[in-house]
Design a protein around this motif. Sequence first.
Motif, PDB file in Angstrom:
ATOM      1  N   CYS A 108      -2.689  -7.712   2.062  1.00 45.47           N
ATOM      2  CA  CYS A 108      -3.083  -7.850   3.475  1.00 45.47           C
ATOM      3  C   CYS A 108      -3.401  -9.296   3.818  1.00 45.47           C
ATOM      4  CB  CYS A 108      -4.285  -6.963   3.770  1.00 45.47           C
ATOM      5  SG  CYS A 108      -3.927  -5.189   3.740  1.00 45.47           S
ATOM      6  N   LYS A 111      -2.020  -8.859   7.355  1.00 44.31           N
ATOM      7  CA  LYS A 111      -2.121  -7.470   7.779  1.00 44.31           C
ATOM      8  C   LYS A 111      -3.573  -7.171   8.135  1.00 44.31           C
ATOM      9  CE  LYS A 111       2.191  -6.353   6.576  1.00 44.31           C
ATOM     10  NZ  LYS A 111       3.198  -5.694   7.417  1.00 44.31           N
ATOM     11  N   TYR A 116      -5.661  -3.918   9.623  1.00 47.92           N
ATOM     12  CA  TYR A 116      -5.780  -2.558  10.127  1.00 47.92           C
ATOM     13  C   TYR A 116      -7.260  -2.275  10.376  1.00 47.92           C
ATOM     14  CZ  TYR A 116      -1.025  -2.377   8.382  1.00 47.92           C
ATOM     15  OH  TYR A 116       0.303  -2.646   8.149  1.00 47.92           O
ATOM     16  N   GLU A 166      -6.341   4.243   9.404  1.00 49.86           N
ATOM     17  CA  GLU A 166      -5.037   3.592   9.300  1.00 49.86           C
ATOM     18  C   GLU A 166      -4.936   2.759   8.036  1.00 49.86           C
ATOM     19  OE1 GLU A 166      -1.977   0.826  11.962  1.00 49.86           O
ATOM     20  OE2 GLU A 166      -4.107   0.920  12.487  1.00 49.86           O
ATOM     21  N   ASP A 167      -6.030   2.066   7.687  1.00 50.11           N
ATOM     22  CA  ASP A 167      -6.020   1.261   6.472  1.00 50.11           C
ATOM     23  C   ASP A 167      -5.770   2.130   5.251  1.00 50.11           C
ATOM     24  OD1 ASP A 167      -6.882  -1.589   5.349  1.00 50.11           O
ATOM     25  OD2 ASP A 167      -7.801  -0.063   4.058  1.00 50.11           O
ATOM     26  N   ARG A 177      -2.029   3.112   5.201  1.00 45.51           N
ATOM     27  CA  ARG A 177      -1.182   1.985   4.814  1.00 45.51           C
ATOM     28  C   ARG A 177      -1.339   1.660   3.329  1.00 45.51           C
ATOM     29  NH1 ARG A 177       2.743   2.210   8.008  1.00 45.51           N
ATOM     30  NH2 ARG A 177       2.017   2.642  10.117  1.00 45.51           N
TER      31      ARG A 177
END
Length: 407
Positions: free
Chosen positions: A34, A39, A41, A46-47, A50
């Motif tokens: 990330c 990235k 989130y 959502e994290d 992902r």
Amino acid sequence: MLYINLILLFYLLHLNWMLLLKGENIENKWYQYCNNFNKNYSLPFEDTIRQNIFKETINFIKKHNKKFQNGLVSYDLGINHLSDLTNYEYFQKYLQYYYYHNINNKNNKNNLYDKILKRKIQQRKIKFHQMLPRSDIPETINWLKYGYKNKIIDQENCKNSYILASISTMEAHYYIKYKKLIQLSTNNILKCIKRLGNFDCNIGGSIERIYQYGMLFGIPLENNIEKNNITCRNERKSFYIKKIYISIPMINSTTTETTTTRLPSSSLSPSSSSLSSIANALVESKLYDMNIIQNENIIINSNEIAMQQAIAFYGPVTAAIDARLDTFRLYRGGLYYDSNCSSTLNETNHFVTVIGYGKMNDNTGKEYWLIRNSFGNDWGVNGYMFLIRNLNNHCGIGTYFIYPEVA
């Protein structure tokens, strides 16, 4: 949609549990990933999703690269900015369902291009060109070595490979002719190409329309316009297309006529006194409409040898390929070949610039195409791919390609 999301969540949670049972803990790798690829989130839910997708990608890469280390495959995979996407998301954000002639349908009959075509074109001449023996075509060519080294651009969640691949090819041909690197405005095309019935980031578009736009209206340089102040009328245009060369994959032919055309002169391109014709898979016309060509039953067989000849004697080409596989999405290096990659036109979903070709510098000596992609420098070999050549038109690479003669 809610039902599908619940199923996806259950699957990802199940995957996470299985990975924990195996003792696989790559949480630190996820946070590093990330950080490296910016990235962010913000929602914990959502994290988590992902991170689970990322874990699955890691396992897929490890399994594949073990085959690579054992000599079972000719390329390896790696982490890039696409590694936290599912294959479905990757297709939805970067690839397109519409290959070239889907754009030229009945819904676009009243667009500006067709109106200009009817008004300006009184007589259209189409020429069929001779195919040279393969022995007369240079064994290798790499236009990067001749000085064309414009930066790789990332699509950034936009289905605009049809624009970026076309622009890259046009810039290369401009450099071949004038020995000057330019950067054409992708923002201008993305906004203004709708005048010719093309689409946008959410759907994709036609490379034909990009070339037609460059011929009819010209394309401004990126540094000549403001990103948010595009009028589609008043920009100073620096690039125009004189002629369009296109390969068309068709099967049934009524008549064919062969002519010989002198190749454009270029101090950068390979020269030979015997090379005075271009591939019979190419059509030369000042303006053309695919529907008209089809109605006339004009047949030109497109293939890899024709594309090799075009690249050697003219320059890079814009080509359609099948890029839907995870092995393509995660490609890092080596000679790409995946038996699941389609060779048919109706399954092409992405556009690239073919910048050259040659043979691998290893004990195999296998032939490759040098592909310039639009996934940024983190993908592949600094944004490029070595795609296997002359093996059943792999990934449809030689099925449909196009390139310009710049004014």
